[in-house]
Design an enzyme around this catalytic site. Structure first.
Site, short mmCIF file in Angstrom:
data_model
loop_
_atom_site.label_atom_id
_atom_site.label_comp_id
_atom_site.label_asym_id
_atom_site.label_seq_id
_atom_site.Cartn_x
_atom_site.Cartn_y
_atom_site.Cartn_z
NE ARG A 1 -3.29 2.21 2.30
CZ ARG A 1 -4.43 2.79 3.50
NH1 ARG A 1 -4.09 1.27 4.35
NH2 ARG A 1 -4.37 3.94 3.70
CG ASN B 1 -11.23 -0.56 -0.33
OD1 ASN B 1 -11.88 -0.51 -0.71
ND2 ASN B 1 -10.53 -0.40 1.23
CG HIS C 1 -14.01 4.56 -2.97
ND1 HIS C 1 -12.52 4.43 -1.71
CD2 HIS C 1 -14.73 3.83 -1.78
CE1 HIS C 1 -12.45 3.79 -1.12
NE2 HIS C 1 -13.70 3.38 -0.25
CE1 TYR D 1 -11.09 6.77 -0.80
CE2 TYR D 1 -13.12 6.35 0.81
CZ TYR D 1 -11.67 6.57 0.54
OH TYR D 1 -11.15 5.55 1.71
#
Lengths: 435, 435, 435, 435
Positions: B93, B147, B196, B247
């Site tokens: 990430r 995700n 999102h 977002y």
């Protein structure tokens, strides 16, 4: 054979001799009775009209050239109306190029924030042309090449009753280049897209599409004079399944183009301004009886050819294929039937009938056309209604803008500096003043 | 009432106690026989399983907790499979967050170039989960919150035969906030969008949509922990006809967000890494028998509530409305029926049936959803095929990327640094090595 | 200029001299090297081939005429394949006409229950032609006028890789009649519909559609020989916004047509049988060197003209407008892009590109086309799969059938009496025998 | 809890006691303040109102019952308006049944030519109800079960601003029968179609659709009293992938149904006339304080249940599933979003949200729905405009009519005999008189 009356709206343009030459070359199939030169700049108009008269006389043609600054007079009784206006002149264009740069946005007269402002100025004036035609020449055809040509066509074809076609010289230039490259004038090129967002997606020779084999090489077609031709990577050609027109430099390399604009000594508008002055001087020479070669530097290759061929197809029912901006009907499958696209059409007496693409569009093409058409629809709505919110909404959808702070900054300053040309936004200006 | 077997894939996550607590609270309507905790990190898994056993015992529930690193063992005989995996862990990430920044692109785990790379890593692993379920638990439901949840749902629902739903805590968080604001738990909220990329477009109270009146105020809902909540201008709310989820800070203010990312001391992934370490230490305390309060800082508000309520609706045929990620059917009118959207659904024994939005979407919403869905479809294709060209094509359509040079730069470096997690791209890597 | 090889499948037809004459008249633009006459009836084939040789010799053309009963031999190396087969011969046609009548249904070779059975027999044979072409003449064009031409085109264009066009003489006959009526050969006629369900919805003269004014008069166009021309009420013309082709006698006056069929002394097939015998006798006369006038009674006016003009447009890249049966693309807006329609096309080297109708279809037209296309799709599926249920489902949708008892009665008897020509239904026959 | 005012338009109907009973049974969740009984037949209205008062008193409820023949008075302040009108009364229905028979067409009050004439009479009156509501009860819900209920809903929902739902007792009757058959009240039934053209295409039990296995048996559901229940062949169930409602007897066996009608001693309208007289006599008995059993013979099983449950779902925000007639939105994928369909809906305070079918429709279902919806759209247009041509055009598309001569014959005679109820056609009548 019937003699025609042709109105030229914006005849003070330095491109006008191109048009005159075009009609001279088509003298047999398109005999003229009169030109009606309409421009709000009487001096330029007089100069261009005088030059046109010399050209016609030199060609042995007996065609009157009327000068006027009155739209109705120009249009009344016309068979064809050709429009090439630039609202606000080159100084407005230069503002369109410069203001967005302050906010980190590309300034250009047809794409991005600059093209947007150009549309807001141009559409209301073209609606006036259409309105005059509805009253005084309801059977005439309107051929428009005023920029942004695609958005103007979107407005004219969905909001007036005039028979009109939007024209651009990009497809014909790309096709000519393909024909030159393949050394075959019969090469039959497919195009899909919107104006200044168009791809050549097929080159048919003897019943076969030879383009796919070419896409590996990354060849560039149709580098217009208005944008530098940098060549596209083969990857970009493959993801579109075709050759992008030169304006894709803005969409594919926005960062590079922004820096180019920022670092340029002069904007394109400023360059054109110099070129135009030279040309206008040249046109005044009584000895000049034909289109001068310098005109080609100006960047409108094939415009006259495209325009006069199109008039010929309409007038003489040629049922020939031209690439023009018309409502898509159901031909794309992913836009609305009323959305104007730049597409191959069968053109004859009854107008232009859109043809479907012979190669299915890639997801890249579909997505870009959907995004830009959403932007164009809102731009037309903003131009017609003068709604600030709709204008902002349009700019937010433009992939060259996006960012709210940039959009708002550029929009507010551009609106203010164009107030004289935006009567439809007067309500907005008054509200802002009262704050 | 039947006792259930629930598999948790990625049970080593610090979120797991949330889930355990959720099932404890629903003990009556959802009696459990077993949890199957599956994680490739045996140490973390053991720690979380031990804590779960303490929590269950403390609650007086007799539920076994199986630990395994074997997918088939976890899934075999399961009634529900909950997935919350993070392929490559937090270090991947952090790379997703940092590499794009080098190329002037936003790095984030779900949107932009970072989210794209996350999808390329996650989708193949989730396909393995689905494949194990097809063989060993064909009747079970898969609820995924790994995700990027929407893109994973797009892949699972169009490319496997498993019954699955994609879940996110954003809609429920926004709805809870609306209910709090209106002081009315019956407030019935409309949502339209993709994961999102979702807007709350209606708040119905007593048969009336009270949201339009609110839009003038520019209120912000559902500020997630993961993204700073800055508040949206009223203009932005009006052009969408609704409240954007947090977002949209990335989509509406990309420049500002880029600068924020560039100037931050630590990426969100680095922060989370510290938080996680603290939480894991905390979980090991034998005295801890309930979910600690610190977990809430982690940012998954209502996740457990949303997930367990959803399982309850499925299991007990509640025919209740939940906002989940499912195929749109014909409900949007402008996407394909097979496109996964985040939408209100009627959920019962037979699954989740999408409901149409009760307020027509604005052009802004339509265009953004079309653009992002085009990107998502290509992302899924790239993740499944390992095609470099498709990957590039996807990134070029992402409105946070666009530019070819940025896209290519970030893509090439990200692919290389993720090679261990991208077996589907091995062909590409080998070709590149041979160059 | 390249000399062509032309295969004629079903060359034993009495129509063949029409085709030969057509190529003789186009000798300059379409020079032939050979005809390949393929027919399973060797005797008739020999007779027609001999006559063709006399015609060609009389015209001073050096073209070989190959006789064969072998499909591959006929097709191998062909540039164009023209198909005009009648599976089961006239005796099968007569059965198609008579069996439905027993159940109160119209018997006819292209519409209703009879046309349906004709499709079940013809499609598998045309698939063989296509299959031979895929192997032995993959670049050749297949022009089919075997009936039911529209349904055969639906099958060929969606289930083979052969380049093919479906042809019918109705549109050209109607257009010729309109041109005669308006005494203007430039009259440009619009058509919309399916084969044998087609309306002429526009007659453009000098850029204006003059048809609407005519619709008051109730004029009938294109009375084919095959169906009696009774004239349509003006009301019927207005509800379609155009002139229906003669086959609408069946759709608009089913009761009257049923009674006509029931009370007729002979079916059309029986009449044709007599005519054909006369013609075949006539063709055998060694003195006959040109198409005899009697052929015109047979009913195929303009067939040869249409077919050979079409070949000319394809071969010589004429980019001319022809009305043929092709996939609609998105041109109708209310059918699927893969649905074959009878429509104006731009025809050149690269095939036929469908044009949208220039006048929007009325609800009547939309509904009838949707209904009949649903029937046609299922008919093709039944013809390819041999599914009894699909066959019944197709017939139930045909507006000339509808009633379950009639559909089932006629279907069962027709299937049984056509068993020799329906290998795809052999599974069904065996299951029925075992009952 | 708020007390409600309920207007019943057409309260003189013998069905009214059903409604009253329904509200009595729902007394707790739907407390009433008043009934407003509106009927143009004051005598019947008085009788029904008196009976309603006895029923309410017997139930111990304090609800006023207003009698009026004034629409505005009835509607003013109403929370719900329930409409069950029969324009022209039973004598008009009997004409609808008898006139078509003279022309070889089925006469019936909701389908075919008779149902068409019923729509022409009913729609203008229902528009008046809606218009009164727009002015005097803009927040009220209109629940209509006046026949033809689907076509009336098509008109109301597309041509008024009133919140309205179309209701029919067929789906609930079929669902109840399925639940009985499977001995499981939780059986969750899927429906697709239009009113009186609806199929039950799924029966979900424990997450599985058990209907497909049943379709082999050819079971019939929901034999309404109004049409004889004959049982459908398994083939017909399979081609629809579901169980047709009883009205499909007309569509699948038109010949048989025509003969049944022709040979019947009395039409259904004549039978109902006798039944009604008996019921009205019965209602006048002062001793009668509850709905008499005889009412069930009348044929409206579950009507009251369906209507009052629906009001309960709206009023108390039940978010429960009901099958009603609403605009399809995008849920079918093959009709227009504005087309009204009979479909499962989630019903709560904010109205009815259509759900997509969980099983894809077969080509048979798609085609029949498209055909009938085309007919319905034109019928609404004819009813609103009084255009003779539109009326004829509608009838020509009805699959139970088709033939021009039959359509015209029946239409002309029906129009004339209904002149008193067709003010919108007065222009047509005057033109005809002048001929």
């Amino acid at each position: 054979m019937k003699s025609l009356n042709v109105a030229v709206i914006g005849s003070g343009s330095t491109y006008t001799p191109e048009l005159v030459e075009g009609f001279i070359l088509h003298g047999k199939s398109l005999p003229l009775k009169s030109f009606r030169f309409m421009d709000i700049d009487a001096k330029k108009n007089a100069s261009l009209a005088a030059f046109a008269r010399r050209m016609l006389k030199h060609a042995g043609l007996d065609v009157s050239v009327l000068e006027t600054d009155n739209l109705e007079e120009a249009v009344n009784g016309a068979d064809y109306v050709l429009a090439q206006i630039r609202v606000g002149g080159l100084s407005a264009r230069i503002r369109d190029e410069k203001i967005p740069l302050k906010y980190g946005l590309i300034g250009q007269e047809t794409v991005g924030a600059g093209g947007f402002m150009n549309a807001l100025r141009t559409i209301p004036e073209m609606m006036k042309v259409a309105s005059a035609m509805e009253r005084f020449a309801p059977e005439a055809w309107l051929v428009n090449f005023s920029n942004p040509s695609g958005i103007v066509a979107e407005a004219l074809q969905n909001h007036t009753n005039v028979k009109s076609l939007g024209l651009c010289n990009i497809p014909i230039t790309m096709a000519k280049e393909a024909q030159r490259l393949f050394e075959n004038e019969a090469a039959d090129c497919d195009f899909i897209g919107l104006n200044h967002l168009v791809w050549m997606t097929g080159v048919f020779l003897g019943g076969k599409n030879v383009l796919p084999d070419m896409l590996e090489g990354g060849l560039t077609f149709g580098g217009m004079k208005n944008v530098p031709d940098m060549g596209f990577e083969p990857e970009l050609l493959r993801l579109a399944g075709g050759v992008p027109c030169s304006y894709f430099n803005y969409y594919y390399y926005p960062e590079r183009m922004l820096h180019k604009c920022l670092s340029a000594e002069r904007t394109r508008g400023e360059e054109v301004s110099l070129l135009e002055q030279e040309l206008l001087n040249r046109y005044q020479s009584p000895a000049l009886e034909e289109k001068p070669e310098e005109l080609e530097k100006r960047g409108g290759a094939y415009y006259s050819y495209a325009a006069v061929s199109l008039v010929d197809a309409l007038e003489n029912d040629r049922r020939a294929v031209h690439v023009v901006n018309v409502k898509s009907g159901g031909t794309t499958g992913f836009l609305r039937p009323s959305d104007v696209v730049e597409t191959r059409c069968l053109v004859g007496k009854n107008g232009a009938e859109p043809l479907s693409a012979r190669t299915p569009p890639t997801p890249h093409v579909v997505s870009m056309m959907q995004t830009l058409k959403s932007y164009e629809r809102l731009t037309v709505e903003a131009a017609l209604t003068g709604s600030y919110e709709t204008a902002l909404s349009a700019l937010m959808l433009n992939p060259l803008v996006g960012d709210y702070h940039k959009a708002k900054g550029a929009l507010d300053e551009m609106l203010l500096s164009n107030r004289a040309f935006l009567p439809q936004f007067e309500g907005y200006f008054l509200r802002e003043e009262k704050r």
